[in-house]
Structure formats: structure tokens, C-alpha cells
Write a protein that holds these residues in place. Structure first.
Motif, PDB file in Angstrom:
ATOM      1  N   SER A  51     -38.545  59.452 -38.202  1.00  0.00           N
ATOM      2  CA  SER A  51     -40.336  58.869 -38.907  1.00  0.00           C
ATOM      3  C   SER A  51     -39.542  58.946 -40.364  1.00  0.00           C
ATOM      4  O   SER A  51     -39.471  58.007 -41.220  1.00  0.00           O
ATOM      5  N   ALA A  52     -38.590  59.991 -40.850  1.00  0.00           N
ATOM      6  CA  ALA A  52     -38.102  60.924 -41.826  1.00  0.00           C
ATOM      7  C   ALA A  52     -37.145  59.657 -42.134  1.00  0.00           C
ATOM      8  O   ALA A  52     -36.994  59.372 -43.573  1.00  0.00           O
ATOM      9  N   VAL A  53     -36.196  59.816 -41.269  1.00  0.00           N
ATOM     10  CA  VAL A  53     -35.099  58.153 -42.153  1.00  0.00           C
ATOM     11  C   VAL A  53     -35.270  56.764 -41.144  1.00  0.00           C
ATOM     12  O   VAL A  53     -34.986  56.297 -42.404  1.00  0.00           O
ATOM     13  N   GLY A  54     -35.057  56.774 -40.685  1.00  0.00           N
ATOM     14  CA  GLY A  54     -35.197  55.870 -39.902  1.00  0.00           C
ATOM     15  C   GLY A  54     -35.325  55.765 -38.146  1.00  0.00           C
ATOM     16  O   GLY A  54     -34.910  56.392 -37.865  1.00  0.00           O
ATOM     17  N   ARG A  55     -35.218  54.702 -37.564  1.00  0.00           N
ATOM     18  CA  ARG A  55     -35.645  54.401 -35.514  1.00  0.00           C
ATOM     19  C   ARG A  55     -33.974  54.492 -35.507  1.00  0.00           C
ATOM     20  O   ARG A  55     -33.181  55.734 -34.602  1.00  0.00           O
ATOM     21  N   GLY A  56     -32.659  54.209 -36.159  1.00  0.00           N
ATOM     22  CA  GLY A  56     -31.339  53.947 -36.222  1.00  0.00           C
ATOM     23  C   GLY A  56     -30.992  53.230 -34.823  1.00  0.00           C
ATOM     24  O   GLY A  56     -31.490  51.932 -34.333  1.00  0.00           O
ATOM     25  N   VAL A  57     -29.687  52.571 -34.348  1.00  0.00           N
ATOM     26  CA  VAL A  57     -29.525  51.896 -33.179  1.00  0.00           C
ATOM     27  C   VAL A  57     -30.484  52.111 -31.895  1.00  0.00           C
ATOM     28  O   VAL A  57     -29.502  53.267 -31.351  1.00  0.00           O
ATOM     29  N   VAL A  58     -31.569  52.114 -31.955  1.00  0.00           N
ATOM     30  CA  VAL A  58     -31.709  52.391 -30.362  1.00  0.00           C
ATOM     31  C   VAL A  58     -33.028  51.340 -30.037  1.00  0.00           C
ATOM     32  O   VAL A  58     -33.541  51.575 -28.680  1.00  0.00           O
ATOM     33  N   ASP A  59     -33.102  50.289 -30.791  1.00  0.00           N
ATOM     34  CA  ASP A  59     -33.472  48.729 -30.489  1.00  0.00           C
ATOM     35  C   ASP A  59     -32.403  47.871 -29.525  1.00  0.00           C
ATOM     36  O   ASP A  59     -32.833  46.586 -29.619  1.00  0.00           O
ATOM     37  N   PRO A  71     -22.425  49.918 -28.246  1.00  0.00           N
ATOM     38  CA  PRO A  71     -22.370  50.621 -29.363  1.00  0.00           C
ATOM     39  C   PRO A  71     -22.023  49.739 -30.645  1.00  0.00           C
ATOM     40  O   PRO A  71     -20.847  48.858 -30.927  1.00  0.00           O
ATOM     41  N   CYS A  72     -22.595  50.157 -31.817  1.00  0.00           N
ATOM     42  CA  CYS A  72     -22.424  48.976 -32.772  1.00  0.00           C
ATOM     43  C   CYS A  72     -20.955  49.287 -33.456  1.00  0.00           C
ATOM     44  O   CYS A  72     -20.558  50.921 -32.855  1.00  0.00           O
ATOM     45  N   LEU A  73     -19.978  48.842 -34.454  1.00  0.00           N
ATOM     46  CA  LEU A  73     -19.169  49.773 -34.879  1.00  0.00           C
ATOM     47  C   LEU A  73     -19.325  50.222 -36.625  1.00  0.00           C
ATOM     48  O   LEU A  73     -20.569  51.070 -36.843  1.00  0.00           O
ATOM     49  N   THR A  74     -18.242  51.466 -36.459  1.00  0.00           N
ATOM     50  CA  THR A  74     -19.137  52.316 -37.486  1.00  0.00           C
ATOM     51  C   THR A  74     -18.445  51.914 -38.985  1.00  0.00           C
ATOM     52  O   THR A  74     -17.861  50.779 -38.886  1.00  0.00           O
ATOM     53  N   ASP A 100     -29.033  56.863 -27.019  1.00  0.00           N
ATOM     54  CA  ASP A 100     -28.944  55.521 -27.204  1.00  0.00           C
ATOM     55  C   ASP A 100     -29.167  54.978 -27.697  1.00  0.00           C
ATOM     56  O   ASP A 100     -29.870  54.678 -27.817  1.00  0.00           O
ATOM     57  N   TRP A 101     -28.021  53.415 -27.428  1.00  0.00           N
ATOM     58  CA  TRP A 101     -28.605  51.963 -28.453  1.00  0.00           C
ATOM     59  C   TRP A 101     -30.072  51.017 -28.054  1.00  0.00           C
ATOM     60  O   TRP A 101     -30.541  50.576 -28.818  1.00  0.00           O
ATOM     61  N   ASN A 102     -30.875  51.951 -26.803  1.00  0.00           N
ATOM     62  CA  ASN A 102     -31.956  51.066 -26.153  1.00  0.00           C
ATOM     63  C   ASN A 102     -32.714  52.275 -25.955  1.00  0.00           C
ATOM     64  O   ASN A 102     -33.418  52.102 -25.351  1.00  0.00           O
ATOM     65  N   ASP A 103     -32.301  53.733 -26.603  1.00  0.00           N
ATOM     66  CA  ASP A 103     -33.325  54.564 -25.910  1.00  0.00           C
ATOM     67  C   ASP A 103     -34.804  54.757 -26.878  1.00  0.00           C
ATOM     68  O   ASP A 103     -35.943  55.728 -26.564  1.00  0.00           O
TER      69      ASP A 103
END
Length: 599
Positions: free
Chosen positions: A397-405, A414-417, A562-565
Motif C-alpha cells: 500500500s505504501a509503495v506499490g504491489r510490485g511484480v506479483v500479478d 521473473p522480470c529483468l533487473t 514471487d511474480w504471482n503471489d
């Protein structure tokens, strides 16, 4: 005459002299019994001890205490004490120590926990002149907001109102000033979070740069010998690895945790934290402790550590190239290294023999002295900094969901750095993220990377292996007790030696939302691991936990998700359900560099 009786006689003479002064106004007679007094003092001063096997029959010294071994001693170095007085031997004592009437450390701890509610009640009466509403003796430090963040509370019946101690009062108790300390009160029960000390009135971001542990945190390029070559914004700074690894310099900080309410964990060991104040400071403060992250391999304090800006990728030393485990058929060979650079796919356990925390630690060590796989101490330090700055524990909530969906319209990997390169030292979401070279950039929240003050994807994209923490259970410790390693020697399946018990057990259920952190002792008050999972997806923490119920084995926690949590992921998310050697395409790791202190 015995020494004891002679001293008694001298005391009586001195007392009589003082009485004479008081009765007659005369000066104390300086010579009264002076000869006797001088002789007695001389005899006492010249006393000595000698160890002998039996009492001597000749050449007996009257100013010696003879130590004779006890015939029935159960331990070494226990003696009877004999002295020769009035032409005969007198037994005056023994060197044996009787501890039968003393409390053990465990009994003292238990007594303290039992006594605190009564002490709190007496404090209420002394300060506020009122009885407590509820005591719950043996369950908590303070209950029902007798110490809190508001001037009154409303959850009682209309006829009941109590005054709560203000945060200023609590701050004064622990010697905290507003100028150099930032704090947060976490009320897990009521799902309320309140800024304390210097954090009051501030919002996350630039407002916190006045504190050195926040404002001094910067991305940098680091050589393998630990030399910082450049900082973000300097000429020569790069993120492709040509000027060293891309790391985040985290200045040392000090912290204090003040538990305000604890409740016994009836499904494991230790306590649940129901309410606590958390403080951080960039300078040493009375009552504060240096965070355990900031000690080197010799146990000496260091001024900073270097966190990885990016999730760990792999450099193949024999091929002199970075690898992509979704494209390349690779295996580990001596000299291969864990990296933190932009534009690479993080290494995982997709391929056989890759991606375990033991293998990742080896790849980190290959960079040289001071390089390691990230540790739980590092994760915990980041958690503490984030919660105090955000004023809450829900990092998504403070920053963003991130790569989770990443479940449908993007590749399941996983995405590239490097998506957050343009953010530099700031916190936020990337404008876009790619999952392959040439991929169409993704801009939807839940598919783009996030960064916390220079560290990309502290949650999401990949689970991260972390060293220095093991879970072990014997079937009666809930989902396992938490063990933390001293130093940088790691053993995946150990709960002894340099692995120390924290007194905290993980929530005894297969999965759930965090509702409380565990508490075992002040030594490990920096550990923030779920001891109870009855929360929700938003509050009080908003993160998830997986565990092994009634654990009777070892487990190795993985952090972040991870990417789908989805909403399960976050800064406090741990998966505690896998064996120590776990290796899978959903899990990687990241670098940590700890300099060696010059002493």
C-alpha cells in the motif's frame, strides 16, 4: 578471644565515645583504647590464607586462616576454614557456595513477566489516581490501552473512560527526543499505527532524509575488494557492471523496541506482540542498540553495509558472460559469481543444481572477502526502516504491489533487473518493466518493479533465499522455533553451535495473514516474524505466511513472494514451509557486502 568478639568490643568503645561527645559536648577521646585498637587492626590486616591438607601440629600461626579440602566435596576447590585461637582450633566457615536459595535466570524472567501487570496497576494508581480497567495478569505488559497513543479510548462501555499515557510520556521514559529519533507505535489489536518522536508530522520520502539512516542511504558502484568507486549521480557511475556491482550503501543505525502489551503464545513458545513502540536513530542513544546487521565477521561494529540494488544474476567465469537460466543451459562451476547489475535476468533454481541458498552463498563468496548471500538480519533491518518511514506495515500500500500479478498476459518468469534505474535512491514504482530483451514494456501496477530507497524488488518477482536463519521444531514448538546465527558461518540444518534460539515460534498454521509478531527476549527484539496468522489482506500487516504445522524438522524461510503471489507478497511475507535445500524457478537471492572493521 575471637576476631568477631574483638571487633564487637571495638565497635562498642567507638559507640561509647560518640555517646560521650553527645552527652557532654566533649571532643572524642583520640587515645581511648588506641593501643588495643592499633593491635587489633594490625592483627586483622596481617591475616592471610594457606591451603594445607591437614591442620598443622607445630609452627602454628595465629594470623593465618588454614584452608583444608573438604573430604566429602562433590566439586573441586571446596575448603573448610580453620583458625587457631585461645590455644585451640576453631572452624569458622567454608568456601562452598550454597545456591539452593537462589533463582535461575529462567525463574527470574518468569517472575518479571508475572509481576509487570501488577507494577503497571500501581503506576496507574500513582500517576493517574485510578484503578485499571482490566489486568489479564500473566498475559501482557499493559492491557486495554492503559498505555497508548490516544488521550482516551472508546472501546469500553459508555460509563468507563480511562486516560492513556501520551506518547510524549512514553518517549520521556526511554530518553527519546524528537530531533534524532524516528518512531512508530504499532497497535496490532486495534490496527492503528501512530508516528512517534521525530517522525510526528512527517510523510515518507524526502521528509525522512534528515535522519542519516535514510538520507545517507545511496546506490553506489562497488569493486570486489569493497572499494566504493562512485555513488549514484557521480561521474563514472554505471549500472551495467563495468564500474563494479550496483549496491546500496546503508549507514549503521541504532534501534529500540518497547513492548507495551505481550500475550502468551499458547500454540507455541514465547509471546505475541499486541502493541509496541519501535524507534530508530542514526546516532547512538542511551537505551538503544546497534542493529545486529552492522557487525563484521569478527564481531566488530561497522559504520555501514552494502545491500544489493538488484536481485542476484549470475556471471559465468569460464565463459566471461552473464547467463539467463530461462535460455541458457548452464551449471555451476568454480568461480561463477552472484551479481547485482541492471539488465539481467535474476538467477533462480530453475535448473538442477542451481538456486539453493548454499549454492548462492558460494557464488557470493567467490567475489571475495565480505561478500555473502543476503541475510535475515539485512531483511529485518530493511523491515524496521520501512515500517517507521511508512508509518504502517503494509508495504504494498505504501509503495506499490510490485511484480506479483504475472499470471496471464506476461511470461510466467521473473522480470529483468534495472526497471527502477531512473529512480536512483528514491522509493517508488518503475514507469515500466520488461520480462525479456525486446519485450513490450509493461506499465500496469502488479506487473512493474518497485524500489525502496535504491533496492529494487524487496518483495515480489522472486522469493529471495536468506541466510543466517533456520527454523527447527520437535513437534511442540508450533511451526518451528526461530534460530539466528552468530557470525557468517552457515549450516542449513542446525539449531545449535552458533545458531541461537530466539524464544519465538512461527504461527502454527499452514497459511494465513499476519496478525502478530513473536517476542522471545530483548536480545532478539529486532526479529519480526509472524507468530499468529489471524489478520487480513490489508491490516494490521497485510502480508502472508506459509508454515509447517507442528514442525518436527528443519525449514529455511524465503522472503518477499514471487511474480504471482498477488496481495500475499510484501516486505514481511515469509514462506516457512520448505526444506533447507529448496531450489525452484520461483526463488533466487541477492548480494550483501559487510566490510571488515579496522581495529
Amino acid at each position: 578471644m575471637s576476631i568477631a568478639s574483638e571487633i564487637t568490643r571495638i565497635n562498642a568503645n567507638i559507640s561509647a565515645a560518640y555517646d560521650a561527645c553527645e552527652d557532654k559536648g566533649a571532643a572524642i577521646p583520640q587515645t581511648r583504647n588506641s593501643a588495643n585498637l592499633a593491635n587489633t587492626i594490625a592483627n586483622i590486616a596481617s591475616l592471610s590464607f594457606e591451603i594445607v591438607q591437614t591442620k598443622p601440629a607445630q609452627n602454628i600461626k595465629t594470623n593465618v586462616i588454614y584452608l583444608i579440602p573438604k573430604a566429602d566435596a562433590e566439586t573441586d576447590n571446596v575448603y573448610d576454614e580453620w583458625i587457631y585461637v585461645n590455644n585451640g582450633w576453631e572452624l569458622i566457615g567454608s568456601t562452598a557456595i550454597d545456591l539452593s536459595d537462589y533463582y535461575t535466570a529462567e525463574e527470574v524472567d518468569e517472575a518479571i513477566f508475572e509481576a509487570i501487570p501488577d507494577i503497571a496497576e500501581k503506576m496507574d494508581l500513582a500517576i493517574n489516581g485510578r484503578p485499571r480497567i482490566s489486568d489479564n495478569k500473566g498475559q501482557a505488559f499493559y492491557t486495554n490501552d492503559t498505555i497508548g497513543f490516544k488521550t482516551s479510548v472508546s472501546q469500553f462501555s459508555p460509563t468507563q473512560t480511562i486516560e492513556a499515557y501520551t506518547t510524549d510520556y512514553i518517549d520521556s521514559l526511554v530518553g527519546i527526543t524528537a530531533n534524532d529519533v524516528a518512531g512508530l507505535q504499532a497497535d496490532f489489536e486495534n490496527k492503528v499505527f501512530t508516528r512517534l518522536a521525530g517522525a510526528v508530522g512527517k510523510t515518507a520520502g524526502a521528509n525522512f532524509n534528515t535522519f542519516p539512516m535514510y538520507g545517507g542511504r545511496k546506490r553506489c558502484n562497488v569493486a570486489d575488494d569493497g572499494t566504493i568507486n562512485a555513488y549514484y549521480g557521480d561521474a563514472g557511475y554505471t549500472e551495467d557492471g563495468t564500474n563494479g556491482q550496483v549496491m546500496v550503501c546503508q549507514p549503521a543505525f541504532w534501534y529500540k523496541v518497547v513492548p507495551l502489551k505481550l500475550e502468551k503464545n499458547t500454540n507455541g513458545i514465547g509471546f505475541h506482540i499486541r502493541k509496541a513502540n519501535y524507534y530508530v536513530s542514526g546516532v547512538p542513544k542511551a537505551g538503544f542498540k546497534r542493529h545486529p546487521l552492522f557487525y563484521d565477521e569478527n564481531g566488530n561494529a561497522v559504520d555501514y553495509v552494502l545491500l544489493s540494488a538488484y536481485e542476484g544474476s549470475m556471471y559465468d567465469a569460464s565463459e566471461a558472460t552473464y547467463v539467463d537460466d530461462y535460455v541458457d543451459e548452464i551449471s555451476y562451476a568454480a568461480g561463477d559469481m552472484l551479481c547485482s547489475v541492471a539488465g539481467k535476468r535474476p538467477i533462480s533454481g530453475k535448473l538442477t543444481g542451481m538456486g539453493s541458498r548454499t549454492k548462492l552463498e558460494t557464488m557470493a563468496n567467490n567475489r571475495g572477502t565480505g561478500w555473502h548471500l543476503d541475510t535475515y538480519k539485512s531483511v529485518a533491518a530493511n523491515q524496521l526502516l520501512m515500517m517507521v518511514e511508512f508509518g504502517a506495515l503494509n508495504t504494498q500500500s505504501a509503495v506499490g504491489r510490485g511484480v506479483v500479478d504475472n499470471t496471464g498476459n506476461v511470461p510466467n518468469r521473473p522480470c529483468l533487473t534495472g526497471s527502477t534505474s531512473s529512480l536512483g535512491n528514491a522509493t517508488g514504482m518503475a514507469a515500466s518493466t520488461v520480462y525479456d530483451t525486446g519485450d513490450t514494456p509493461h506499465t500496469t501496477e502488479g506487473e512493474v518493479a518497485v524500489s525502496y530507497r535504491g533496492q529494487e524488488n524487496p518483495w515480489g518477482n522472486l522469493f529471495k533465499h536468506i541466510n543466517g536463519i533456520n527454523l527447527w521444531g520437535n513437534g511442540a514448538m508450533g511451526a518451528g522455533q526461530v534460530y539466528i546465527s552468530d557470525g557468517f558461518t552457515y549450516n542449513d540444518n542446525s539449531h545449535s553451535g552458533n545458531y541461537k534460539a530466539t524464544g519465538i515460534s512461527v504461527a502454527d498454521r499452514f497459511n494465513g495473514w499476519i496478525s502478530a509478531f513473536g517476542y522471545g527476549s530483548e536480545e532478539y527484539d529486532w526479529v519480526m516474524i509472524c507468530s499468529e496468522a489471524n489478520g487480513a489482506s490489508n491490516l494490521p500487516v497485510g502480508d502472508y505466511i506459509y508454515a509447517s504445522v507442528d514442525l518436527n524438522a528443519y525449514r529455511a524461510p524465503r522472503s518477499g513472494g514471487d511474480w504471482n503471489d498477488g496481495s500475499n507478497a510484501g516486505g514481511f511475507y515469509l514462506n516457512c514451509g520448505n526444506q533447507s535445500g529448496y531450489s525452484n524457478k520461483d526463488t533466487g537471492g541477492r548480494l550483501l557486502y559487510v566490510p571488515t572493521a579496522i581495529v
